[in-house]
Scaffold this active site. Structure first.
Site, PDB file in Angstrom:
ATOM      1  N   HIS A   1       0.784  -1.231   0.000  1.00 49.17           N
ATOM      2  CA  HIS A   1       0.000   0.000   0.000  1.00 49.17           C
ATOM      3  C   HIS A   1       0.821   1.289   0.000  1.00 49.17           C
ATOM      4  O   HIS A   1       0.255   2.375   0.079  1.00 49.17           O
ATOM      5  CB  HIS A   1      -0.974  -0.006   1.183  1.00 49.17           C
ATOM      6  CG  HIS A   1      -0.302  -0.121   2.524  1.00 49.17           C
ATOM      7  ND1 HIS A   1      -0.926   0.265   3.678  1.00 49.17           N
ATOM      8  CD2 HIS A   1       0.918  -0.577   2.896  1.00 49.17           C
ATOM      9  CE1 HIS A   1      -0.132   0.049   4.705  1.00 49.17           C
ATOM     10  NE2 HIS A   1       0.986  -0.463   4.245  1.00 49.17           N
ATOM     11  N   HIS A   2       2.144   1.190  -0.109  1.00 50.33           N
ATOM     12  CA  HIS A   2       2.996   2.383  -0.127  1.00 50.33           C
ATOM     13  C   HIS A   2       3.523   2.729  -1.515  1.00 50.33           C
ATOM     14  O   HIS A   2       4.276   3.683  -1.655  1.00 50.33           O
ATOM     15  CB  HIS A   2       4.187   2.214   0.828  1.00 50.33           C
ATOM     16  CG  HIS A   2       3.808   2.031   2.254  1.00 50.33           C
ATOM     17  ND1 HIS A   2       3.042   2.924   2.957  1.00 50.33           N
ATOM     18  CD2 HIS A   2       4.090   1.014   3.119  1.00 50.33           C
ATOM     19  CE1 HIS A   2       2.872   2.489   4.193  1.00 50.33           C
ATOM     20  NE2 HIS A   2       3.484   1.336   4.316  1.00 50.33           N
ATOM     21  N   ALA A   3       3.157   1.975  -2.533  1.00 48.09           N
ATOM     22  CA  ALA A   3       3.670   2.235  -3.887  1.00 48.09           C
ATOM     23  C   ALA A   3       2.828   3.299  -4.586  1.00 48.09           C
ATOM     24  O   ALA A   3       1.619   3.380  -4.398  1.00 48.09           O
ATOM     25  CB  ALA A   3       3.677   0.949  -4.689  1.00 48.09           C
TER      26      ALA A   3
ATOM     27  N   GLN B   1      -0.163   4.425   7.414  1.00 45.89           N
ATOM     28  CA  GLN B   1      -1.176   4.853   6.456  1.00 45.89           C
ATOM     29  C   GLN B   1      -0.879   4.257   5.077  1.00 45.89           C
ATOM     30  O   GLN B   1       0.272   4.146   4.664  1.00 45.89           O
ATOM     31  CB  GLN B   1      -1.197   6.376   6.353  1.00 45.89           C
ATOM     32  CG  GLN B   1      -2.293   6.857   5.435  1.00 45.89           C
ATOM     33  CD  GLN B   1      -1.964   8.143   4.709  1.00 45.89           C
ATOM     34  OE1 GLN B   1      -0.807   8.439   4.443  1.00 45.89           O
ATOM     35  NE2 GLN B   1      -2.991   8.888   4.371  1.00 45.89           N
TER      36      GLN B   1
ATOM     37  N   ASN C   1      -0.486   5.291   2.145  1.00 44.73           N
ATOM     38  CA  ASN C   1      -0.263   6.531   1.418  1.00 44.73           C
ATOM     39  C   ASN C   1      -0.248   6.353  -0.100  1.00 44.73           C
ATOM     40  O   ASN C   1      -0.756   7.208  -0.830  1.00 44.73           O
ATOM     41  CB  ASN C   1       1.013   7.217   1.901  1.00 44.73           C
ATOM     42  CG  ASN C   1       2.259   6.352   1.757  1.00 44.73           C
ATOM     43  OD1 ASN C   1       2.187   5.132   1.673  1.00 44.73           O
ATOM     44  ND2 ASN C   1       3.412   6.994   1.759  1.00 44.73           N
TER      45      ASN C   1
END
Length: 175
Positions: A17-19, A60, A62
């Site tokens: 979920h950070h890409a 988060q 992000n």
């Protein structure tokens, strides 16, 4: 209306979920949730018109927040530790920052509150599919997580997500 009868799946190597569109971050090369969401929306428009991403990792989501910014077909919901950002905070559709040291009571009551609001329509029209980023770095034994949720708290959290998917009778993919 399609009846899915609590169809669940899991992708144990996922949850990246950070890409972002143009770069990876936080050990995430690309967002598997974003790729899968876009494919589902493209290939199954008669069944899936709206996706909910529930991100319950300590950090988060992000990357997903940016990838789905200003899209009404994907709603990003992130509950995370307010003092555990390793990079710039991005705006999800709904971000809930919890304090470091947060325990089961605070964590679970917060999720319960927002899931009830979702059931009441506060996130807009209903969802047809849920991606669930089931982070375990919220556990009290995680040295970097900064939260104090127990294994029982994680079990109860997961049960709440399963109940929400069952309530809407929509498929759930756990990453």
């Amino acid at each position: 209306q399609q009846q899915f009868a609590a169809t669940w799946s899991a992708h144990v190597a996922g949850g990246t979920h950070h890409a972002f569109h143009d770069r990876g971050e936080g050990f995430c090369v690309f967002s598997d949730i974003a790729v899968a969401s876009n494919v589902i929306l493209r290939d199954y428009p008669d069944l899936i018109q709206r996706i909910l991403i529930i991100d319950l990792d300590v950090h988060q989501g992000n990357g997903n927040a940016v990838l789905f910014k200003d899209r009404d077909d994907v709603f990003t919901f992130s509950v995370n530790c307010a003092s555990n950002y390793f990079s710039k905070k991005e705006a999800s559709d709904l971000d809930i920052d919890l304090p470091a040291g947060c325990d089961d009571s605070t964590y679970l009551s917060t999720i319960h509150h927002w899931f009830n609001r979702f059931r009441n329509g506060d996130a807009g029209r209903p969802f047809d599919f849920i991606f669930y980023q089931a982070g375990v770095d919220i556990l009290e034994d995680d040295r970097l997580g900064k939260m104090n949720v127990t294994e029982e708290g994680v079990r109860r959290r997961n049960e709440m997500v399963f109940d929400l998917a069952t309530y809407w009778d929509c498929p759930l993919c756990i990453t």
